[in-house]
Write a protein that holds these residues in place. Structure first.
Motif, PDB file in Angstrom:
ATOM      1  N   ARG A  15       0.994  -1.235  -0.144  1.00 33.65           N
ATOM      2  CA  ARG A  15       0.051  -0.085   0.072  1.00 33.65           C
ATOM      3  C   ARG A  15       0.922   1.322  -0.053  1.00 33.65           C
ATOM      4  O   ARG A  15       1.989   1.096   0.440  1.00 33.65           O
ATOM      5  N   PRO A  16       0.365   2.329  -0.623  1.00 30.21           N
ATOM      6  CA  PRO A  16       1.198   3.713  -0.458  1.00 30.21           C
ATOM      7  C   PRO A  16       1.515   4.063   0.950  1.00 30.21           C
ATOM      8  O   PRO A  16       0.475   3.941   1.539  1.00 30.21           O
ATOM      9  N   VAL A  17       2.676   4.688   0.926  1.00 29.13           N
ATOM     10  CA  VAL A  17       2.942   5.244   2.445  1.00 29.13           C
ATOM     11  C   VAL A  17       2.030   6.485   2.729  1.00 29.13           C
ATOM     12  O   VAL A  17       1.695   7.137   1.853  1.00 29.13           O
ATOM     13  N   GLY A  18       1.190   6.412   3.675  1.00 32.37           N
ATOM     14  CA  GLY A  18       0.538   7.486   4.312  1.00 32.37           C
ATOM     15  C   GLY A  18      -1.079   7.359   3.960  1.00 32.37           C
ATOM     16  O   GLY A  18      -1.612   8.106   4.125  1.00 32.37           O
ATOM     17  N   GLU A  19      -1.291   6.236   3.254  1.00 32.23           N
ATOM     18  CA  GLU A  19      -2.699   6.063   2.666  1.00 32.23           C
ATOM     19  C   GLU A  19      -3.408   5.837   4.031  1.00 32.23           C
ATOM     20  O   GLU A  19      -3.234   5.082   4.702  1.00 32.23           O
ATOM     21  N   GLY A  20      -4.648   6.356   3.925  1.00 30.32           N
ATOM     22  CA  GLY A  20      -5.693   6.223   5.076  1.00 30.32           C
ATOM     23  C   GLY A  20      -5.816   4.443   4.963  1.00 30.32           C
ATOM     24  O   GLY A  20      -5.448   3.863   4.346  1.00 30.32           O
ATOM     25  N   GLU A  21      -6.699   4.295   6.073  1.00 31.21           N
ATOM     26  CA  GLU A  21      -6.938   2.974   6.308  1.00 31.21           C
ATOM     27  C   GLU A  21      -8.018   2.270   4.991  1.00 31.21           C
ATOM     28  O   GLU A  21      -8.867   3.150   4.850  1.00 31.21           O
ATOM     29  N   PRO A  22      -7.577   1.388   4.335  1.00 32.25           N
ATOM     30  CA  PRO A  22      -8.849   0.744   3.630  1.00 32.25           C
ATOM     31  C   PRO A  22      -9.843   0.475   4.194  1.00 32.25           C
ATOM     32  O   PRO A  22      -9.870   0.247   5.292  1.00 32.25           O
ATOM     33  N   GLY A  23     -10.899   0.110   3.326  1.00 28.11           N
ATOM     34  CA  GLY A  23     -12.000  -0.443   3.641  1.00 28.11           C
ATOM     35  C   GLY A  23     -12.017  -1.750   4.368  1.00 28.11           C
ATOM     36  O   GLY A  23     -12.823  -2.116   5.068  1.00 28.11           O
ATOM     37  N   VAL A  24     -11.053  -2.472   3.803  1.00 29.78           N
ATOM     38  CA  VAL A  24     -10.864  -4.004   4.234  1.00 29.78           C
ATOM     39  C   VAL A  24      -9.457  -3.956   4.800  1.00 29.78           C
ATOM     40  O   VAL A  24      -8.595  -2.940   4.558  1.00 29.78           O
ATOM     41  N   LEU A  25      -8.951  -5.004   5.465  1.00 33.18           N
ATOM     42  CA  LEU A  25      -7.467  -5.215   6.065  1.00 33.18           C
ATOM     43  C   LEU A  25      -7.647  -4.316   7.260  1.00 33.18           C
ATOM     44  O   LEU A  25      -6.659  -3.504   7.692  1.00 33.18           O
ATOM     45  N   GLY A  26      -8.524  -4.616   8.226  1.00 37.73           N
ATOM     46  CA  GLY A  26      -8.576  -3.747   9.469  1.00 37.73           C
ATOM     47  C   GLY A  26      -8.321  -4.957  10.749  1.00 37.73           C
ATOM     48  O   GLY A  26      -7.801  -4.523  11.572  1.00 37.73           O
ATOM     49  N   THR A  58     -11.997 -11.683  -3.801  1.00 40.81           N
ATOM     50  CA  THR A  58     -12.983 -10.904  -2.908  1.00 40.81           C
ATOM     51  C   THR A  58     -12.883 -11.238  -1.408  1.00 40.81           C
ATOM     52  O   THR A  58     -13.222 -12.522  -1.246  1.00 40.81           O
ATOM     53  N   VAL A  59     -12.732 -10.278  -0.587  1.00 35.40           N
ATOM     54  CA  VAL A  59     -12.506 -10.702   1.008  1.00 35.40           C
ATOM     55  C   VAL A  59     -13.344  -9.755   1.697  1.00 35.40           C
ATOM     56  O   VAL A  59     -13.505  -8.586   1.207  1.00 35.40           O
ATOM     57  N   ARG A  60     -13.457 -10.097   2.993  1.00 39.87           N
ATOM     58  CA  ARG A  60     -13.997  -9.186   4.008  1.00 39.87           C
ATOM     59  C   ARG A  60     -13.158  -9.282   5.391  1.00 39.87           C
ATOM     60  O   ARG A  60     -12.614 -10.239   5.396  1.00 39.87           O
ATOM     61  N   ASP A  61     -13.048  -8.141   6.188  1.00 39.95           N
ATOM     62  CA  ASP A  61     -12.369  -8.516   7.270  1.00 39.95           C
ATOM     63  C   ASP A  61     -12.919  -9.887   7.978  1.00 39.95           C
ATOM     64  O   ASP A  61     -14.137 -10.038   7.828  1.00 39.95           O
ATOM     65  N   ALA A  62     -12.070 -10.634   8.599  1.00 37.46           N
ATOM     66  CA  ALA A  62     -12.561 -11.650   9.478  1.00 37.46           C
ATOM     67  C   ALA A  62     -13.129 -11.228  10.594  1.00 37.46           C
ATOM     68  O   ALA A  62     -13.017 -10.199  11.089  1.00 37.46           O
ATOM     69  N   THR A  63     -14.077 -12.316  11.089  1.00 34.40           N
ATOM     70  CA  THR A  63     -14.942 -11.900  12.363  1.00 34.40           C
ATOM     71  C   THR A  63     -13.951 -12.216  13.550  1.00 34.40           C
ATOM     72  O   THR A  63     -12.788 -12.783  13.323  1.00 34.40           O
ATOM     73  N   GLU A  64     -14.471 -12.019  14.634  1.00 32.22           N
ATOM     74  CA  GLU A  64     -13.582 -11.980  15.800  1.00 32.22           C
ATOM     75  C   GLU A  64     -13.134 -13.333  16.041  1.00 32.22           C
ATOM     76  O   GLU A  64     -12.177 -13.724  16.213  1.00 32.22           O
ATOM     77  N   ALA A  65     -14.003 -14.383  15.899  1.00 36.21           N
ATOM     78  CA  ALA A  65     -13.942 -15.568  16.118  1.00 36.21           C
ATOM     79  C   ALA A  65     -13.011 -16.492  14.902  1.00 36.21           C
ATOM     80  O   ALA A  65     -12.036 -17.273  15.221  1.00 36.21           O
ATOM     81  N   GLU A  66     -13.147 -15.890  13.738  1.00 30.86           N
ATOM     82  CA  GLU A  66     -12.213 -16.412  12.477  1.00 30.86           C
ATOM     83  C   GLU A  66     -10.837 -15.890  12.776  1.00 30.86           C
ATOM     84  O   GLU A  66      -9.927 -16.932  12.743  1.00 30.86           O
TER      85      GLU A  66
END
Length: 77
Positions: A15-26, A58-66
């Motif tokens: 990812r580019p340096v300084g880029e804001g948080e993406p919608g996924v990958l949290g 195509t991905v989504r953030d994992a749930t807490e259990a995952e």
């Protein structure tokens, strides 16, 4: 690349340096490496795969259990 739909894993993405948080990958997000010559950072996070189309996932953030399962495997490894 072949990944099972529904699989939860840690992914890495430049990812580019300084880029804001993406919608996924949290979930479990961390910077793994920096490449100053390209002004990019290697970011990893825990995601669940929803669909695969060739090399495009195509991905989504994992749930807490995952995420807990992935983190447990990483600690054991």
């Amino acid at each position: 690349m072949s990944v099972d739909t529904g699989a939860t894993c840690r992914v890495r993405l430049w990812r580019p340096v300084g880029e804001g948080e993406p919608g996924v990958l949290g979930v479990g997000r961390r910077i793994e490496s920096e490449d100053c010559s390209r002004d990019e950072v290697l970011v990893s996070a825990i995601v669940t795969v929803l669909d695969e189309d060739g090399e495009l996932l195509t991905v989504r953030d994992a749930t807490e259990a995952e995420a807990a399962r992935v983190l447990a495997v990483e600690r054991a490894w």
